[in-house]
Design a protein around this motif. Structure first.
Motif, PDB file in Angstrom:
ATOM      1  N   UNK A 110     -52.753 -47.222  39.148  1.00  0.00           N
ATOM      2  CA  UNK A 110     -51.671 -46.745  40.000  1.00  0.00           C
ATOM      3  C   UNK A 110     -50.349 -47.291  39.459  1.00  0.00           C
ATOM      4  N   UNK A 111     -49.405 -46.409  39.129  1.00  0.00           N
ATOM      5  CA  UNK A 111     -48.116 -46.895  38.637  1.00  0.00           C
ATOM      6  C   UNK A 111     -47.437 -47.802  39.673  1.00  0.00           C
ATOM      7  N   UNK A 112     -46.920 -48.908  39.193  1.00  0.00           N
ATOM      8  CA  UNK A 112     -46.265 -49.877  40.056  1.00  0.00           C
ATOM      9  C   UNK A 112     -44.820 -50.029  39.618  1.00  0.00           C
ATOM     10  N   UNK A 113     -43.924 -50.006  40.580  1.00  0.00           N
ATOM     11  CA  UNK A 113     -42.497 -50.120  40.289  1.00  0.00           C
ATOM     12  C   UNK A 113     -42.073 -51.584  40.378  1.00  0.00           C
ATOM     13  N   UNK A 114     -41.292 -52.007  39.371  1.00  0.00           N
ATOM     14  CA  UNK A 114     -40.812 -53.386  39.322  1.00  0.00           C
ATOM     15  C   UNK A 114     -39.308 -53.406  39.035  1.00  0.00           C
ATOM     16  N   UNK A 115     -38.682 -54.482  39.461  1.00  0.00           N
ATOM     17  CA  UNK A 115     -37.248 -54.668  39.241  1.00  0.00           C
ATOM     18  C   UNK A 115     -36.979 -55.144  37.816  1.00  0.00           C
ATOM     19  N   UNK A 116     -35.709 -55.162  37.437  1.00  0.00           N
ATOM     20  CA  UNK A 116     -35.312 -55.645  36.114  1.00  0.00           C
ATOM     21  C   UNK A 116     -35.746 -57.089  35.912  1.00  0.00           C
ATOM     22  N   UNK A 117     -35.679 -57.888  36.958  1.00  0.00           N
ATOM     23  CA  UNK A 117     -36.097 -59.294  36.853  1.00  0.00           C
ATOM     24  C   UNK A 117     -37.541 -59.385  36.375  1.00  0.00           C
ATOM     25  N   UNK A 118     -38.412 -58.608  36.974  1.00  0.00           N
ATOM     26  CA  UNK A 118     -39.842 -58.630  36.599  1.00  0.00           C
ATOM     27  C   UNK A 118     -40.048 -58.095  35.182  1.00  0.00           C
ATOM     28  N   UNK A 119     -39.338 -57.010  34.842  1.00  0.00           N
ATOM     29  CA  UNK A 119     -39.435 -56.459  33.492  1.00  0.00           C
ATOM     30  C   UNK A 119     -39.072 -57.515  32.464  1.00  0.00           C
ATOM     31  N   UNK A 120     -37.939 -58.199  32.680  1.00  0.00           N
ATOM     32  CA  UNK A 120     -37.487 -59.213  31.730  1.00  0.00           C
ATOM     33  C   UNK A 120     -38.477 -60.367  31.637  1.00  0.00           C
ATOM     34  N   UNK A 121     -39.022 -60.758  32.783  1.00  0.00           N
ATOM     35  CA  UNK A 121     -39.981 -61.866  32.809  1.00  0.00           C
ATOM     36  C   UNK A 121     -41.244 -61.512  32.025  1.00  0.00           C
ATOM     37  N   UNK A 127     -39.184 -69.191  27.159  1.00  0.00           N
ATOM     38  CA  UNK A 127     -37.928 -69.836  26.743  1.00  0.00           C
ATOM     39  C   UNK A 127     -36.770 -68.839  26.719  1.00  0.00           C
ATOM     40  N   UNK A 128     -37.020 -67.607  26.273  1.00  0.00           N
ATOM     41  CA  UNK A 128     -35.972 -66.588  26.266  1.00  0.00           C
ATOM     42  C   UNK A 128     -35.576 -66.201  27.689  1.00  0.00           C
ATOM     43  N   UNK A 129     -36.581 -66.074  28.553  1.00  0.00           N
ATOM     44  CA  UNK A 129     -36.286 -65.748  29.949  1.00  0.00           C
ATOM     45  C   UNK A 129     -35.465 -66.864  30.596  1.00  0.00           C
ATOM     46  N   UNK A 130     -35.816 -68.109  30.316  1.00  0.00           N
ATOM     47  CA  UNK A 130     -35.065 -69.239  30.875  1.00  0.00           C
ATOM     48  C   UNK A 130     -33.637 -69.279  30.342  1.00  0.00           C
ATOM     49  N   UNK A 135     -27.908 -68.019  32.167  1.00  0.00           N
ATOM     50  CA  UNK A 135     -26.678 -67.205  32.180  1.00  0.00           C
ATOM     51  C   UNK A 135     -26.490 -66.477  33.513  1.00  0.00           C
ATOM     52  N   UNK A 136     -27.582 -66.117  34.166  1.00  0.00           N
ATOM     53  CA  UNK A 136     -27.522 -65.354  35.400  1.00  0.00           C
ATOM     54  C   UNK A 136     -28.391 -66.012  36.481  1.00  0.00           C
ATOM     55  N   UNK A 137     -28.039 -67.241  36.884  1.00  0.00           N
ATOM     56  CA  UNK A 137     -28.920 -67.981  37.805  1.00  0.00           C
ATOM     57  C   UNK A 137     -29.049 -67.347  39.191  1.00  0.00           C
ATOM     58  N   UNK A 138     -28.063 -66.601  39.619  1.00  0.00           N
ATOM     59  CA  UNK A 138     -28.136 -65.991  40.946  1.00  0.00           C
ATOM     60  C   UNK A 138     -29.142 -64.832  40.999  1.00  0.00           C
ATOM     61  N   UNK A 139     -29.431 -64.249  39.840  1.00  0.00           N
ATOM     62  CA  UNK A 139     -30.200 -63.007  39.835  1.00  0.00           C
ATOM     63  C   UNK A 139     -31.548 -63.073  39.153  1.00  0.00           C
ATOM     64  N   UNK A 140     -31.813 -64.146  38.396  1.00  0.00           N
ATOM     65  CA  UNK A 140     -33.112 -64.253  37.728  1.00  0.00           C
ATOM     66  C   UNK A 140     -33.865 -65.477  38.199  1.00  0.00           C
TER      67      UNK A 140
END
Length: 140
Positions: A110-121, A127-130, A135-140
């Protein structure tokens, strides 16, 4: 007595002049997006284009991790924290297969929708995600 009648008209004309000056001073690109000005240089920021570039880089199964990483970091170079919030909104929630790491699903999944935060994670190393998170502590 006549000067008192002219006073409201004078204020109206002056207000209209200020309004028109502000409208013509705000520059827009061909898509109608307002330009951001920094000093004397003008640069355009389009959250939808950035969100699409990130999506296209991450959805490709053919890209290597280093190509994805490079594209993500290059795309987000110069994006402020406030602008990143606009990118998140423009990205929205999109189908992502956490098992295969792309947008392709088997017929039983079943296709599941995810936010940009989840995609990036999912797409970046820890280490790259951290690094992005710093740079964007409020949003990630």
């Amino acid at each position: 007595m006549d000067s008192f009648k002219m006073l409201p008209i004078s204020f109206g004309v002056a207000g209209l002049g200020i309004f028109l000056f502000a409208v013509f001073k705000a520059r827009k690109d061909k898509n109608g997006n307002a330009f951001l000005t920094k000093g004397t240089s003008i640069e355009s920021f389009n959250a939808k284009e950035i969100a699409e570039a990130l999506y296209n880089a991450m959805k490709e199964a053919n890209f290597t991790n280093s190509e994805k990483r490079s594209t993500i970091f290059t795309t987000l170079t110069g994006v402020s924290q406030a602008q990143f919030s606009w990118v998140i909104k423009a990205f929205g929630n999109r189908n992502y297969n956490t098992i295969t790491g792309n947008t392709y699903f088997a017929f039983w999944q079943t296709p599941t929708r995810h936010s940009l935060k989840r995609w990036l994670k999912e797409e970046l190393s820890e280490s790259d995600y951290n690094l992005l998170k710093s740079n964007y502590p409020k949003y990630l």
